[in-house]
Design an enzyme around this catalytic site. Sequence first.
Site, PDB file in Angstrom:
ATOM      1  CD1 TRP A   1      -2.981   1.430   0.492  1.00 34.52           C
ATOM      2  CD2 TRP A   1      -1.653   2.237   1.828  1.00 34.52           C
ATOM      3  NE1 TRP A   1      -3.507   2.568   1.136  1.00 34.52           N
ATOM      4  CE2 TRP A   1      -2.610   3.638   2.019  1.00 34.52           C
ATOM      5  CE3 TRP A   1      -0.271   2.588   3.169  1.00 34.52           C
ATOM      6  CZ2 TRP A   1      -2.613   4.596   2.458  1.00 34.52           C
ATOM      7  CZ3 TRP A   1      -0.573   3.946   3.508  1.00 34.52           C
ATOM      8  CH2 TRP A   1      -0.940   4.681   3.859  1.00 34.52           C
TER       9      TRP A   1
ATOM     10  CG  ASP B   1     -15.504   4.779   2.799  1.00 29.63           C
ATOM     11  OD1 ASP B   1     -17.005   4.627   3.143  1.00 29.63           O
ATOM     12  OD2 ASP B   1     -14.481   4.474   2.955  1.00 29.63           O
TER      13      ASP B   1
ATOM     14  CG  ASN C   1     -10.327  -0.103   0.396  1.00 28.48           C
ATOM     15  OD1 ASN C   1      -9.469   0.201  -0.326  1.00 28.48           O
ATOM     16  ND2 ASN C   1     -11.467   0.816   0.099  1.00 28.48           N
TER      17      ASN C   1
ATOM     18  CB  CYS D   1     -10.068   4.176  -6.437  1.00 32.39           C
ATOM     19  SG  CYS D   1      -8.936   3.447  -5.068  1.00 32.39           S
TER      20      CYS D   1
ATOM     21  CG  ASP E   1     -11.669   2.130  -2.791  1.00 33.13           C
ATOM     22  OD1 ASP E   1     -10.701   1.268  -3.246  1.00 33.13           O
ATOM     23  OD2 ASP E   1     -11.256   3.188  -2.103  1.00 33.13           O
TER      24      ASP E   1
ATOM     25  CG  ASP F   1      -5.286   5.212  -1.085  1.00 31.53           C
ATOM     26  OD1 ASP F   1      -5.729   6.036  -1.481  1.00 31.53           O
ATOM     27  OD2 ASP F   1      -5.515   4.300   0.070  1.00 31.53           O
TER      28      ASP F   1
HETATM   29  C1  GLA Z   1      -9.242   3.767   0.263  1.00 34.64           C
HETATM   30  C2  GLA Z   1      -8.895   4.586  -1.283  1.00 34.64           C
HETATM   31  C3  GLA Z   1      -9.100   5.944  -0.548  1.00 34.64           C
HETATM   32  C4  GLA Z   1     -10.561   6.003  -0.380  1.00 34.64           C
HETATM   33  C5  GLA Z   1     -10.534   5.335   1.115  1.00 34.64           C
HETATM   34  C6  GLA Z   1     -11.203   5.616   1.887  1.00 34.64           C
HETATM   35  O1  GLA Z   1      -8.179   3.813   0.926  1.00 34.64           O
HETATM   36  O2  GLA Z   1      -7.705   4.512  -2.098  1.00 34.64           O
HETATM   37  O3  GLA Z   1      -8.812   6.937  -2.064  1.00 34.64           O
HETATM   38  O4  GLA Z   1     -11.343   6.197  -1.857  1.00 34.64           O
HETATM   39  O5  GLA Z   1     -10.150   4.398   0.261  1.00 34.64           O
HETATM   40  O6  GLA Z   1     -11.851   4.144   2.766  1.00 34.64           O
END
Ligand code: GLA
Length: 716
Positions: free
Chosen positions: A167, A349, A465, A511, A463, A533
Site C-alpha cells: 500500500w 467513503d 480495499n 481504485c 474501490d 493513496d
Molecule cells: C481507499 C482509497 C482511498 C479512499 C478510501 C476510503 O483507501 O484508495 O482513496 O477512497 O479507500 O475508505
Amino acid sequence: MAEARPDDVIRIDAGGWGLSWAPSADGPLHQVGLGPAGAAATRDVDAHWYPRAFPTLDGTDPFRPPALQVIHADGTLSTRLVLDDVDRSDAADGSGEHVVLTTVDELFDLTVEHHLLTHPDSGVLEQWVEVVHAEDGPVTLLSYDSIAPFLMVPDDAEYVQFGGAGWADEWRWSTGRPAIGTTVLGSLGGVQPHLQRSPCLLLSPTGPFDVDAGGAPVQDRGEVIGLSVAWGGNSHVSLDLRPRAEPGAPGELRVRSGAHALGAPYRLDPGTRMVLPTVAWVWSSAGRDGVTEAFHRWSRARVLRDADRRRPLVVNNWEATYFDFDEHRIVGLIDRAAELGADVFLLDDGWFGTTRPRDDDTQGLGDWDVDRRKLPGGLGPLTDATAERGIRFGIWVEPEMVNPLSDLYDDHPEWVARDVREPREHRQQLYLDPLRPEVRDFEVDVVGRTLRSAPGTSYVKWDANRPVTDPGSATLPADRQANVWFDQVGATWDVMARVAAAHPDMELMLCASGGGRVDHGSLRWFHEFWTSDNTDPVARVRMQWACSHFFPAAVMAAHVTRWGERPMAFASAVALSGRFGIDVDLESTTRAEDDVLRRAVEWAQRTQDVVQQGTVRRYVSPVDGADRSRAAFSVTLGDRTVVFAYQLEASTSTPPVIRLRGLPRADTYRVRTTDLHGPAEETTSVAGELDRGIEWPLDRPLSARLWEIEPTRQTA
Ligand code: GLA
C-alpha cells in the site's frame, strides 16, 4: 537433418518489430526470429535448431519451467504440441492482423491456440493463448503462460520491475539484471495484486539501459521491450536465464508471462475454453520514450473508454474530511470546488449505512442506503447543490466488499468468499464471492441503486480495499477450489462490464486501496484509475514517471493533497502532470494557497488536453542514474507543448540542460513560464534558442517550473 522449408515461416509484423515462428519437420513450433528484424527472419536449417516458441513439458528441456504444463485426464504429465493450422485475418476492429496458430497434442485431444493481434499504428502486439480439450475428463493446468519469447542476452542486460512494499508504494522503479536461474516477478493477493507489483516490465535486451556521457539515463535511444499483462488478478513475468559455458557468450533468456499459476492449478473440463490473459508487448528501438508512445497509442486505441474525451477536474473530499462530514460541510466544499472551477465534486467513503453507520472503516460496508444522520435529505441536496453550481456529482462505492458489522452480512453471511475456516478480516471487511451469480447481481445493483438515490450523478469511484485471504468458493467442487484465483477475475470483469454497459455516460474511476488494480485488462471498463493513496508529490513524481511508461496521463489520477506537507505550489505542479484534481480541505486554505490553487486550475484548464492526449518525451529521470533529485519531461499535442521540471531534493550533479524534442519548427515561439507562485510570465523565443536548451531553472528542493510553448510564426 530434415530439409529446410523456408516458406513455412509464419511472420508476424508488429509494426517496427516482429517475430517469426516455424514448425520443425516433426511439428512443434520454434521461434525463428524476434526483434526489429524479427518479421523478416528466414531459416536455412530445420526449425528444430531454433528455440521452442512455447515450451511445454515434452522432455526437450527438462531443466527449465515450461510455459504450459498439463496433467492430462489419464494422469499423463507430458504435452507435445504440433502445429495444426494457421489462420490469418484482418482484425475485427481494423487495427491490424489477427493470426491464430492452432496447435494440438500429438496424443491427446487438447488444442492450444496462440492468438497474435497486431497494431501497426502503435507497434504493440497483443498475444494470448486459448486452451480447449475433449479428453475423457478434466485436465489440470499447472502452469499457463500467455507468451514465452526467447532471447540471447549479454550479462549486463537490464530490466525494470515495479514492485514495492505494498500500500502507498505502487510503481516503485527497481532496476535489475536477470540472474541465473528463474526470477519470478509475480503479484499475489487476487483482488489488489498491483499494490505489490505492477504487471508491467521494461527490458533492455542488448545490455544496460542507455546512458549519456555523464552517466545520465537516455530516454529516446536503445532497444527496450515493454510488456504489460492485461489481467486484474495474480500475474507474473518470469525470467529464466541460462548462461553459456563459453565465457562472455550471451545467455539464453526465456521470458514467460501471464496469469500467475502459483497455488492455482486449474481444472479444465472437456469442452470449456480457457482464455488466458492478453499480454501486450512492444519492442522499441527508440528507448523508453518509444515504449511510452507505443503504450499510450495502443491504450487509446484499444483499452480506454472514451479515449478522446478530456477527463474532468475532480475535487474529492476524502483527505479533507475522511468519514467525518455532514450535509453542511459537503455543500460548503461543493461551493468552494465550483468557485475554483472544478468539473466534478466526488463524495468519498462514509455516506451510507443506516443501522451501522459508516463512521469509520469498521462497519456499514455493504449497506448502500444513505446515512440520514449525516445527510438528512439524502443525496438529493448534494446533487442539487452541484447542479445549481454547474458542476457534476460523483460518488464512492465498494461493491465487492462487506463489513461483518452490516445488515448485508446479517442477511447473507453465505455470500462471503471463504474456505472452511473462519474467514480472516482485513480492514475489518470481507470479500464477497463473485462466483455466486446473486453476488454479481447485487454488485451491479450497488451502482444502480446508488445512482437512483443520487439522480444526475455522472461519476463513480469504484474501490476494493482488501486482498483475497481465504481463497475458495462454495460454488466450486472440492477438486476445483484452486480455480477460484483465475475465475474470480472473469467474474469481476463480468460485473464491471455490466455496470459500464448499464451506465454508458457515467465516468468510472478504478481504485483498489490506490493503484491495486491498475492493469490494461480491468481498465477497459473505466475512464481512469486512482494511481496511489500516496499523494506526497515527491513520491508521486517518481510513481507517475514509472506508471506513465504504460498508461497515458488521461487515466492517471493525480490530486493535490497535504500528504507530506509539501508547498501547495509544488504539490499542484506535480498533480498537473496527471489527470488533475484536488483533495484538500478547501474551507481551511489560506489566501495564498487559494491563489496557488486558482492558478493551478487555470493552468489545468489551458493544458489538460495536451497533458492527457499528447506525446510524452523524457529528459531528466528521477528514478535512475546517479542523481535522482530532479525530473523533467514534456508533452506535445499538435503545435502545443508543455514542459514540467521538478527539483525533488538537493542535487549532487551539475544542473542539466533540457533539450526539448518534438517542438514544431517555427521562427518564433510564445513561451509562458510559471512556478504557480505568481502569474505565468510570457516571453518570446526565437528559432534556435530553444534548440540550445533550457538551463535548469531550479535549485531549491520542492520547487517546480512549468512551461507552455507554442509557435507564433511558422517557418514557411
Ligand atoms: C481507499 C482509497 C482511498 C479512499 C478510501 C476510503 O483507501 O484508495 O482513496 O477512497 O479507500 O475508505
